[in-house]
Design an enzyme around this catalytic site. Structure first.
Site, PDB file in Angstrom:
ATOM      1  N   HIS A 283      -2.395   6.896   3.983  1.00  0.00           N
ATOM      2  CA  HIS A 283      -3.137   5.832   3.216  1.00  0.00           C
ATOM      3  C   HIS A 283      -4.881   5.588   3.485  1.00  0.00           C
ATOM      4  O   HIS A 283      -5.210   5.659   4.901  1.00  0.00           O
ATOM      5  CB  HIS A 283      -2.695   4.393   3.410  1.00  0.00           C
ATOM      6  CG  HIS A 283      -2.984   3.776   2.947  1.00  0.00           C
ATOM      7  ND1 HIS A 283      -3.712   3.303   1.982  1.00  0.00           N
ATOM      8  CD2 HIS A 283      -2.939   1.984   3.529  1.00  0.00           C
ATOM      9  CE1 HIS A 283      -3.876   2.164   1.492  1.00  0.00           C
ATOM     10  NE2 HIS A 283      -3.479   1.484   3.148  1.00  0.00           N
TER      11      HIS A 283
ATOM     12  N   CYS B  53       0.926  -1.208   0.290  1.00  0.00           N
ATOM     13  CA  CYS B  53      -0.204  -0.032  -0.104  1.00  0.00           C
ATOM     14  C   CYS B  53       0.491   1.180   0.242  1.00  0.00           C
ATOM     15  O   CYS B  53       0.804   2.257  -0.606  1.00  0.00           O
ATOM     16  CB  CYS B  53      -1.341   0.097   1.295  1.00  0.00           C
ATOM     17  SG  CYS B  53      -1.983  -1.474   1.321  1.00  0.00           S
TER      18      CYS B  53
ATOM     19  N   ASN C 201     -10.419  -0.581   1.531  1.00  0.00           N
ATOM     20  CA  ASN C 201      -8.367  -0.497   1.059  1.00  0.00           C
ATOM     21  C   ASN C 201      -8.118  -0.427   0.112  1.00  0.00           C
ATOM     22  O   ASN C 201      -8.262  -1.435  -0.876  1.00  0.00           O
ATOM     23  CB  ASN C 201      -7.720  -0.685   2.143  1.00  0.00           C
ATOM     24  CG  ASN C 201      -6.851  -0.754   2.113  1.00  0.00           C
ATOM     25  OD1 ASN C 201      -5.425  -0.469   1.186  1.00  0.00           O
ATOM     26  ND2 ASN C 201      -6.048  -1.865   3.520  1.00  0.00           N
TER      27      ASN C 201
HETATM   28  N1  ACO Z   1     -17.842  -8.886  10.974  1.00  0.00           N
HETATM   29  C1  ACO Z   1     -17.600  -9.573  12.518  1.00  0.00           C
HETATM   30  N2  ACO Z   1     -16.850  -9.766  13.305  1.00  0.00           N
HETATM   31  C2  ACO Z   1     -15.645  -9.557  12.302  1.00  0.00           C
HETATM   32  C3  ACO Z   1     -15.665  -9.247  11.291  1.00  0.00           C
HETATM   33  C4  ACO Z   1     -16.250  -8.677  10.489  1.00  0.00           C
HETATM   34  N3  ACO Z   1     -16.044  -9.004  10.028  1.00  0.00           N
HETATM   35  N4  ACO Z   1     -14.699  -9.443  11.717  1.00  0.00           N
HETATM   36  C5  ACO Z   1     -13.687  -9.934  12.414  1.00  0.00           C
HETATM   37  N5  ACO Z   1     -14.281 -10.333  13.370  1.00  0.00           N
HETATM   38  C6  ACO Z   1     -14.958 -10.600  14.687  1.00  0.00           C
HETATM   39  C7  ACO Z   1     -13.182 -11.700  15.597  1.00  0.00           C
HETATM   40  O1  ACO Z   1     -13.667 -12.661  15.116  1.00  0.00           O
HETATM   41  C8  ACO Z   1     -13.539 -10.992  16.184  1.00  0.00           C
HETATM   42  O2  ACO Z   1     -13.970 -11.960  17.629  1.00  0.00           O
HETATM   43  P1  ACO Z   1     -13.850 -12.545  18.795  1.00  0.00           P
HETATM   44  O3  ACO Z   1     -13.419 -11.391  19.901  1.00  0.00           O
HETATM   45  O4  ACO Z   1     -14.722 -13.294  18.989  1.00  0.00           O
HETATM   46  O5  ACO Z   1     -12.416 -13.372  18.327  1.00  0.00           O
HETATM   47  C9  ACO Z   1     -13.394  -9.443  17.095  1.00  0.00           C
HETATM   48  O6  ACO Z   1     -14.370  -9.283  15.706  1.00  0.00           O
HETATM   49  C10 ACO Z   1     -12.826  -8.537  17.212  1.00  0.00           C
HETATM   50  O7  ACO Z   1     -11.800  -9.000  16.052  1.00  0.00           O
HETATM   51  P2  ACO Z   1     -10.408  -7.557  16.013  1.00  0.00           P
HETATM   52  O8  ACO Z   1      -9.436  -8.205  14.580  1.00  0.00           O
HETATM   53  O9  ACO Z   1      -9.358  -7.681  17.339  1.00  0.00           O
HETATM   54  O10 ACO Z   1     -10.922  -6.446  16.004  1.00  0.00           O
HETATM   55  P3  ACO Z   1     -10.401  -5.392  15.770  1.00  0.00           P
HETATM   56  O11 ACO Z   1     -11.204  -4.296  16.276  1.00  0.00           O
HETATM   57  O12 ACO Z   1      -8.896  -5.434  15.243  1.00  0.00           O
HETATM   58  O13 ACO Z   1     -10.685  -4.949  14.412  1.00  0.00           O
HETATM   59  C11 ACO Z   1      -9.535  -5.061  12.002  1.00  0.00           C
HETATM   60  C12 ACO Z   1     -10.368  -5.615  12.860  1.00  0.00           C
HETATM   61  C13 ACO Z   1     -10.438  -3.879  11.579  1.00  0.00           C
HETATM   62  C14 ACO Z   1      -8.996  -5.680  10.956  1.00  0.00           C
HETATM   63  C15 ACO Z   1      -8.392  -3.799  12.314  1.00  0.00           C
HETATM   64  O14 ACO Z   1      -7.061  -4.338  13.108  1.00  0.00           O
HETATM   65  C16 ACO Z   1      -7.570  -3.105  11.439  1.00  0.00           C
HETATM   66  O15 ACO Z   1      -8.324  -2.209  10.462  1.00  0.00           O
HETATM   67  N6  ACO Z   1      -6.755  -3.954  11.189  1.00  0.00           N
HETATM   68  C17 ACO Z   1      -5.348  -2.467  10.013  1.00  0.00           C
HETATM   69  C18 ACO Z   1      -6.027  -3.914   8.839  1.00  0.00           C
HETATM   70  C19 ACO Z   1      -5.560  -3.251   7.585  1.00  0.00           C
HETATM   71  O16 ACO Z   1      -5.128  -1.869   7.565  1.00  0.00           O
HETATM   72  N7  ACO Z   1      -4.928  -3.487   6.785  1.00  0.00           N
HETATM   73  C20 ACO Z   1      -4.378  -3.326   5.565  1.00  0.00           C
HETATM   74  C21 ACO Z   1      -2.914  -3.064   5.346  1.00  0.00           C
HETATM   75  S1  ACO Z   1      -2.105  -2.151   3.790  1.00  0.00           S
HETATM   76  C22 ACO Z   1      -1.796  -3.403   3.187  1.00  0.00           C
HETATM   77  O17 ACO Z   1      -0.752  -3.654   2.932  1.00  0.00           O
HETATM   78  C23 ACO Z   1      -2.899  -4.643   2.167  1.00  0.00           C
END
Ligand code: ACO
Length: 326
Positions: free
Chosen positions: A254, A112, A283
């Site tokens: 980003h 990214c 994204n």
């Molecule tokens: N819908 C419902 N529940 C979900 C979903 C979903 N789509 N996805 C995950 N959950 C659940 C999980 O299973 C977890 O459940 P549990 O507590 O029972 O185990 C709960 O939600 C919390 O999961 P977390 O991963 O801790 O949630 P978090 O608040 O961290 O949000 C997210 C997750 C949105 C992915 C966040 O961590 C994030 O944005 N991280 C950065 C990701 C990113 O930007 N990546 C791109 C990088 S750039 C590139 O090079 C591609």
């Protein structure tokens, strides 16, 4: 003599995939996606569309916006993690599609952060005096490398491309590129990756079943690293140049997650003038910052001389912040 951003363009495929569409595909909800990411919809390309198609459309729009002809371009760089194929470079396919005459064409891969890596690279190449007009494109068809049964990743990404025409301008007094802080730390490479089907893990039938050709991610780790890497890179650029947050016309982080954007904004003390469009596109990897620049440019919200602070992070972990004078 200076180097300027002469034109901008972007392209997203027509089909929109909403959060309510995703509710029918995986165990998720609009409420969860919006509250955790800020994303409401993303655009998805059909199977007939390749990254080079998205890239060529964005490139054409940037060429038109620059008011140049394809014949003037003597450097084409495409930043992508989803090339049409391992070889030839997607940049050469875009070159052919746009009728750009023989010139240096190659791809870069910095996830990214790719467009910002590309800006630094293009600036250096044009400054060397050997080339005059570059077409820099960030484009990805991430829908092709998303595991559509994994709710933790499939809600995050969209398909798009964006492009910049960057040109040596004898009439311009100064360069558009004021300063950049660009880096990577491979010790964090495991947190976000597509584990197959490169040379380390060749394609197999079993690998397809295991979705090894799809994005896997440690979301919380990536989140933390994204906030700290982008904030500290921005801070270094501001400290080095003596520019204050008040001097910045637009900050463009980003567009991965609204909460990441807000955390970076808070750390920098720029609560307004932070550009956001993640709700509409999700994204889009290295297309993301170029889409923001194009939207701001076309809507007249950027004036000559405005300072724009960009920041990105991506797999690797790669990251960068760049200060641009419009
Ligand atoms: N819908 C419902 N529940 C979900 C979903 C979903 N789509 N996805 C995950 N959950 C659940 C999980 O299973 C977890 O459940 P549990 O507590 O029972 O185990 C709960 O939600 C919390 O999961 P977390 O991963 O801790 O949630 P978090 O608040 O961290 O949000 C997210 C997750 C949105 C992915 C966040 O961590 C994030 O944005 N991280 C950065 C990701 C990113 O930007 N990546 C791109 C990088 S750039 C590139 O090079 C591609």
């Amino acid at each position: 003599m200076g180097i300027v951003i002469k034109g901008t363009g972007c392209y997203v495929p027509e089909r929109v995939l909403t959060n309510s569409d995703l509710e029918k595909m995986v165990d998720t909800s609009d409420e969860w996606i919006v509250s955790r990411t800020g994303i409401r919809e993303r655009h998805i390309a059909g199977p007939e569309t390749a990254t080079s198609d998205l890239a060529a459309q964005a490139g054409l729009r940037a060429i038109l916006s620059a008011g140049i002809t394809p014949e003037e371009i003597d450097l084409v760089i495409v930043s992508t993690v989803t090339p049409d194929m391992p070889t030839p470079p997607t940049a050469t396919i875009v070159q052919r599609k746009l009728g750009i005459p023989p010139c240096m064409c190659f791809d870069i891969e910095a996830a990214c952060t790719g467009l910002l890596y590309g800006i630094d690279l293009v600036h250096g190449m044009l400054a060397s005096g050997h080339r005059k007009t570059a077409l820099l494109i960030g484009g990805d068809k991430l829908s092709g490398v998303v595991n559509w049964t994994d709710r933790s990743t499939c809600v995050l990404f969209g398909d798009a491309a964006s492009a910049l025409v960057i040109q040596v301008d004898p009439a311009a007094g100064e360069d558009f590129y004021v300063a950049g802080e660009i880096s990577a730390d491979g010790r964090n490479a495991e947190f976000l990756k597509i584990p197959g089907f490169g040379s380390a893990c060749p394609p197999t039938q079993e690998g397809i079943v295991q979705h090894l050709n799809s994005i896997t991610m440690n979301g919380p780790k990536t989140y933390q690293m994204a906030v700290s890497a982008m904030s500290s890179a921005c801070r270094k650029v501001l400290d080095r140049t003596g520019v204050t947050p008040e001097d910045i016309r637009w900050a463009i982080p980003h567009q991965a997650n609204d909460r990441i954007i807000s955390s970076v904004a808070e750390r920098l003390g720029i609560s307004e003038r932070i550009y956001r469009n993640v709700a509409r596109f999700g994204n889009t990897s290295s297309a993301s910052i170029g889409i923001c620049l194009d939207e701001l440019n076309r809507s007249g919200q950027l004036k000559r001389g405005d300072l724009v602070l960009t920041a990105a992070f991506g797999a690797g972990l790669t990251w960068a912040a760049e200060l641009i004078r419009w």
